[in-house]
Scaffold this active site. Structure first.
Site, mmCIF file in Angstrom:
data_model
loop_
_atom_site.group_PDB
_atom_site.id
_atom_site.type_symbol
_atom_site.label_atom_id
_atom_site.label_comp_id
_atom_site.label_asym_id
_atom_site.label_seq_id
_atom_site.Cartn_x
_atom_site.Cartn_y
_atom_site.Cartn_z
ATOM 1 C CB VAL A 187 4.969 42.246 -5.683
ATOM 2 C CG1 VAL A 187 5.259 40.934 -6.385
ATOM 3 C CG2 VAL A 187 3.904 43.015 -6.453
ATOM 4 C CD GLU A 247 2.853 34.153 -16.225
ATOM 5 O OE1 GLU A 247 2.109 35.027 -16.697
ATOM 6 O OE2 GLU A 247 3.156 33.118 -16.832
ATOM 7 C CB VAL A 289 1.438 41.108 -18.312
ATOM 8 C CG1 VAL A 289 0.116 41.435 -18.994
ATOM 9 C CG2 VAL A 289 2.574 41.848 -18.985
ATOM 10 N N GLY A 318 -1.035 40.278 -13.183
ATOM 11 C CA GLY A 318 -0.627 39.587 -11.950
ATOM 12 C C GLY A 318 -1.011 38.126 -11.803
ATOM 13 C CB ILE A 330 -4.073 36.137 -15.859
ATOM 14 C CG1 ILE A 330 -5.285 36.832 -15.238
ATOM 15 C CG2 ILE A 330 -4.475 35.251 -17.023
ATOM 16 C CD1 ILE A 330 -6.031 37.750 -16.205
ATOM 17 N N GLY A 336 -7.890 52.839 -1.497
ATOM 18 C CA GLY A 336 -6.596 52.231 -1.812
ATOM 19 C C GLY A 336 -6.578 51.486 -3.140
ATOM 20 C CD GLU A 364 -0.207 53.628 -6.792
ATOM 21 O OE1 GLU A 364 0.342 54.365 -5.943
ATOM 22 O OE2 GLU A 364 -0.133 52.390 -6.772
ATOM 23 C CE LYS A 411 -0.371 45.846 -15.759
ATOM 24 N NZ LYS A 411 -1.598 46.178 -15.020
HETATM 25 N N1 NAP Z 1 1.301 45.874 -6.669
HETATM 26 C C1 NAP Z 1 0.840 44.978 -7.523
HETATM 27 O O1 NAP Z 1 -0.240 44.422 -7.352
HETATM 28 C C2 NAP Z 1 1.672 44.601 -8.724
HETATM 29 C C3 NAP Z 1 1.139 43.711 -9.679
HETATM 30 C C4 NAP Z 1 1.932 43.298 -10.760
HETATM 31 C C5 NAP Z 1 3.220 43.804 -10.870
HETATM 32 N N2 NAP Z 1 3.696 44.701 -9.945
HETATM 33 C C6 NAP Z 1 5.073 45.172 -10.090
HETATM 34 O O2 NAP Z 1 5.828 44.666 -8.998
HETATM 35 C C7 NAP Z 1 6.869 45.572 -8.675
HETATM 36 C C8 NAP Z 1 6.772 45.941 -7.198
HETATM 37 O O3 NAP Z 1 5.527 46.584 -6.962
HETATM 38 P P1 NAP Z 1 4.957 46.828 -5.489
HETATM 39 O O4 NAP Z 1 3.536 47.230 -5.657
HETATM 40 O O5 NAP Z 1 5.280 45.665 -4.616
HETATM 41 O O6 NAP Z 1 5.835 48.094 -5.056
HETATM 42 P P2 NAP Z 1 6.015 48.717 -3.598
HETATM 43 O O7 NAP Z 1 4.914 48.275 -2.712
HETATM 44 O O8 NAP Z 1 6.293 50.148 -3.776
HETATM 45 O O9 NAP Z 1 7.355 48.011 -3.061
HETATM 46 C C9 NAP Z 1 8.639 48.343 -3.516
HETATM 47 C C10 NAP Z 1 9.667 47.765 -2.564
HETATM 48 O O10 NAP Z 1 10.968 48.050 -3.082
HETATM 49 C C11 NAP Z 1 11.768 48.550 -2.044
HETATM 50 N N3 NAP Z 1 12.783 49.443 -2.589
HETATM 51 C C12 NAP Z 1 12.608 50.552 -3.350
HETATM 52 N N4 NAP Z 1 13.797 51.074 -3.671
HETATM 53 C C13 NAP Z 1 14.741 50.299 -3.105
HETATM 54 C C14 NAP Z 1 16.150 50.318 -3.054
HETATM 55 N N5 NAP Z 1 16.851 51.278 -3.661
HETATM 56 N N6 NAP Z 1 16.798 49.362 -2.384
HETATM 57 C C15 NAP Z 1 16.098 48.384 -1.737
HETATM 58 N N7 NAP Z 1 14.752 48.296 -1.747
HETATM 59 C C16 NAP Z 1 14.082 49.251 -2.412
HETATM 60 C C17 NAP Z 1 10.831 49.280 -1.121
HETATM 61 O O11 NAP Z 1 11.435 49.360 0.133
HETATM 62 P P3 NAP Z 1 10.763 50.145 1.380
HETATM 63 O O12 NAP Z 1 9.401 49.569 1.578
HETATM 64 O O13 NAP Z 1 11.648 49.803 2.500
HETATM 65 O O14 NAP Z 1 10.770 51.578 1.000
HETATM 66 C C18 NAP Z 1 9.621 48.339 -1.148
HETATM 67 O O15 NAP Z 1 9.814 47.290 -0.232
HETATM 68 C C19 NAP Z 1 6.708 46.751 -9.639
HETATM 69 O O16 NAP Z 1 7.544 46.538 -10.752
HETATM 70 C C20 NAP Z 1 5.245 46.664 -10.046
HETATM 71 O O17 NAP Z 1 5.011 47.233 -11.305
HETATM 72 C C21 NAP Z 1 2.956 45.099 -8.886
#
Ligand code: NAP
Length: 431
Positions: A14, A127, A130, A132, A134, A185, A188, A203
């Protein structure tokens, strides 16, 4: 006009999507806002390998982003409930507005965080948390806020929906579709949050709070995942003119609000049945405005990034033009009629699927249990099968309470002709 500066913490899916949109679409964003929205600081644990312009401050320590004197808004895109919570707490303490995509944290303690944000006079936008892509928060908080929501149904977990629609299309087993999804992918390595319904539950807790103005926590929501769905359930569902989806439901009854995340049979004719693959959808019924339906990508770097950037723009406008009076989406007065009540009070028709070692008298003994619980049998279905040692068949029953169904299933489970405990799904007929 002066620019508004953003600090992004978390550069995973994100965070990277958000940064790319803010960079590539900067000119149009500035035209829409009337001022520049600039990325001032970036943080992730592996920041050194993340590409970004030299002018942007970069750090592995999120505290430096929150404390940065030129950062006006903090985007928390780390996820989880520990570091993310510290980041948001620190931003509130620094009187900086926050944009987050964190459903888990907002579902768990959003109400309390919102109260503190309001007391500090800052904004909290979520926003992206929940569905993403929408803009359902904006719909519920602004678009249809004049209505009185009576029912909300959602397909809110893309991974589960992908798995179910693949089982439906190809007749493959849950395990083999899950393995393919992991390889591609889409799922998980640990799929539990998705396939056991916990992600969808967080959500729904947030959406139900927005729709009904209630403080709803995940523990208020009955949750059941999709692991027990077999390809033959789709065959039976189709025979009945239905399909199967993981349905997030919040419905007002005269006694209170019934909340559930569970697989359910839905009519093939309903618009929700057309939601395929990793797409999400939310269907809302209001007392005045009747039905509205929202559809789009539930996750992914770019769709979720759009939600985060749009929140950043909304917050930036407020920073430049002054904050309007703000009410927490979680902090309405409890109205009583919207108090969460047990799913056992739900009334529905049910689909009951059995796998048995064939012998005479099975249907009669199961029908006897149903009769004893005052449950009216509607139909018995049996598709051709060769295997007499694992013979599936289905009984559908007329609307009854979840409590009665549970009692009947518990009693039926004692029979030694069952290969596994009976499996029940509600049949949603009001869609
Ligand atoms: N993925 C989706 O499509 C999606 C959709 C809707 C909502 N969300 C929400 O969006 C949020 C992020 O999701 P994501 O999928 O982007 O997660 P992600 O790919 O795992 O990314 C998490 C990021 O946070 C960084 N991070 C973790 N711990 C940290 C710390 N202590 N200090 C600094 N940086 C730190 C990580 O750094 P490194 O990469 O350097 O380890 C990584 O860049 C979550 O709350 C998720 O529920 C995700």
């Amino acid at each position: 006009m002066q620019e508004v500066n953003v600090g992004i913490i978390g550069l995973g899916n994100v965070g990277s999507g958000t940064l790319a949109i803010l960079t590539e679409n900067a000119e149009q964003i500035a035209l829409k806002l009337g001022f520049q929205l600039r990325v001032k600081a970036l943080c992730s644990r592996s920041i050194t390998v993340k590409p970004a312009a030299d002018s942007i401050f970069r750090t592995t320590d999120w505290r430096q982003v929150v404390a940065h004197t030129e950062v006006d808004v903090v985007a928390e895109l780390v996820g989880g409930t520990t570091v993310a919570r510290e980041i948001i707490d620190a931003a509130i303490a620094h009187k900086k507005s926050v944009v987050t995509a964190n459903k888990e944290l907002m579902a768990l303690c959003g109400a309390e965080i919102w109260d503190r944000a309001i007391a500090a006079g800052i904004n909290l936008a979520m926003e992206a948390s929940v569905a993403g892509g929408i803009p359902i928060h904006t719909v519920l908080r602004e678009g249809i806020s004049g209505d009185r929501v009576t029912t909300l149904y959602g397909i809110l977990n893309g991974t589960s929906n992908y798995i179910l629609t693949e089982i439906e299309k190809h007749g493959s087993s849950f395990d083999s579709v899950l393995q393919d999804a992991q390889r591609l992918g889409y799922a998980e390595a640990d799929p539990s949050a998705d396939v056991d319904g916990y992600d969808a539950r967080s959500k729904l807790a947030i959406l139900a709070a927005l729709a009904f103005g209630e403080k709803i926590t995940p523990s208020d929501i009955y949750t059941e995942g999709i692991r027990r769905i077999l390809p033959l359930d789709f065959q039976y569902a189709h025979t009945l003119g239905h399909t199967i989806r993981l349905i997030c439901a919040a419905r007002q009854t005269p006694d209170g609000l019934i909340l559930s995340v569970r697989p359910a049979l839905i009519p093939q004719s309903t618009i929700l049945a057309g939601v395929q693959g990793a797409y999400n959808a939310v269907w809302v019924r209001g007392k005045y405005g009747a039905d509205t339906f929202y559809y789009g990508r539930g996750a992914g770097a770019a769709p979720t990034g759009v939600a985060v950037v749009s929140d950043l723009m909304r917050v930036a406008r407020e920073i430049r033009r002054g904050s309007p009076e703000r009410v927490s989406p979680f902090a309405h007065e409890r109205l009583g009629e919207y108090k969460p009540i047990s799913v056992t009070l739900q009334h529905s028709a049910y689909y009951l699927r059995f796998r048995v070692v064939d012998r005479p008298g099975i249907i009669a003994s199961l029908a006897g249990v149903l009769a004893q619980k005052q449950i009216s049998l509607e139909a018995v279905l049996q598709l051709p099968s060769e295997n007499r040692r694992d013979l599936p068949f289905v009984i559908t029953v007329e609307p009854t309470s979840e409590q009665s169904i549970r009692e009947a299933l518990a009693e039926m489970s004692a029979h030694d002709f069952l290969v596994e405990p009976p499996f029940a799904m509600p049949m949603e007929r009001s869609l």
